[in-house]
Design a protein around this motif. Structure first.
Motif, short mmCIF file in Angstrom:
data_model
loop_
_atom_site.label_atom_id
_atom_site.label_comp_id
_atom_site.label_asym_id
_atom_site.label_seq_id
_atom_site.Cartn_x
_atom_site.Cartn_y
_atom_site.Cartn_z
N SER A 226 0.95 -1.25 -0.05
CA SER A 226 0.40 -0.02 -0.08
C SER A 226 0.91 1.52 -0.31
O SER A 226 0.09 2.39 -0.52
CB SER A 226 -1.17 0.02 1.05
OG SER A 226 -1.42 -0.91 1.36
N GLY B 175 -6.24 -4.43 -7.96
CA GLY B 175 -6.68 -6.02 -8.19
C GLY B 175 -5.94 -6.89 -7.87
O GLY B 175 -5.14 -6.78 -6.57
N THR C 1 -2.71 -8.45 -7.09
CA THR C 1 -0.58 -8.63 -7.33
C THR C 1 -0.12 -10.21 -7.69
O THR C 1 0.35 -9.87 -8.88
CB THR C 1 -0.41 -8.79 -5.11
OG1 THR C 1 -0.96 -7.92 -4.89
CG2 THR C 1 1.17 -9.40 -5.52
N ARG D 136 8.22 -9.92 0.12
CA ARG D 136 7.75 -9.38 0.34
C ARG D 136 8.40 -9.64 2.48
O ARG D 136 9.10 -10.26 2.64
CB ARG D 136 6.34 -10.18 1.91
CG ARG D 136 5.26 -10.14 0.39
CD ARG D 136 4.55 -8.98 0.78
NE ARG D 136 3.46 -9.13 1.22
CZ ARG D 136 2.43 -7.80 2.08
NH1 ARG D 136 3.16 -6.31 1.49
NH2 ARG D 136 2.37 -7.03 2.90
#
Ligand code: PNS
Length: 163
Positions: free
Chosen positions: A9, A75, A77, A91
């Motif tokens: 985000s 939409g 990832t 991540r």
């Protein structure tokens, strides 16, 4: 060409995000920092503002041979990663609390796009408590976030709140 997607985000970009980006640099030839456009959430910064901030901060990162790009997406990832030809999704894991959610997400992403691996990197200890939402909450309540977000982000937060 080893290309990876670093989705998030990024509302706003924190030094924790930058730490993960720096740790990813030696592993990939190209990293696309992918800003999620989530119409369900009321963000502090618009997607355009978030992308612009990241683009302004990235030149300060010594990226060596790795090419850093910024993009936005809506939409899934996993689908965006596939569309961009990424071999991996990056991540960051700050603490054990992140792991369960991240694990579930990686399993789902693998189901959606079996060819794409999720690569977990652990954040530096000094950023282990840093999240965009905590930064926003503390700043909105008048607290200092210096050293936890890039200076430019702090400037833009101040401008948003007329401080
Ligand atoms: O920075 P964040 O908020 O932790 O990032 C979460 C993000 C954007 C990676 C996650 O919410 C996501 O992938 N959203 C896009 C929609 C999606 O693909 N959902 C299924 C995930 S398994």
């Amino acid at each position: 060409m080893r290309r990876a997607l670093f989705p998030g985000s990024f509302d706003p970009l924190t030094n924790g995000h930058l730490d993960i980006i720096k740790r990813s640099l030696p592993l990939f030839d190209e990293i696309i920092i992918a800003v999620l456009n989530n119409p369900e959430k009321e963000p502090m910064f618009s997607v355009e503002e978030r992308c612009a901030i990241i683009k302004e901060v990235l030149p300060d990162v010594k990226n060596g041979d790795c090419c850093l790009r910024v993009d936005s997406f809506s939409g899934l990832t996993a689908d965006f990663a596939a569309e961009k030809g990424a071999a991996a999704i990056i991540r960051g894991i700050r603490a054990v609390g992140d792991y369960e959610y991240e694990l579930r997400m990686s399993m789902m992403n693998r189901r959606l796009q079996p060819e794409i691996e999720t690569v977990f990197l652990t954040a530096a200890e000094e950023y282990s408590f840093v999240s965009s939402s905590l930064m926003k909450q503390v700043f909105e309540l008048g607290g200092r976030v210096s050293g936890l977000v890039p200076e430019l982000v702090e400037e833009r937060m101040r401008a948003k709140f007329g401080r």
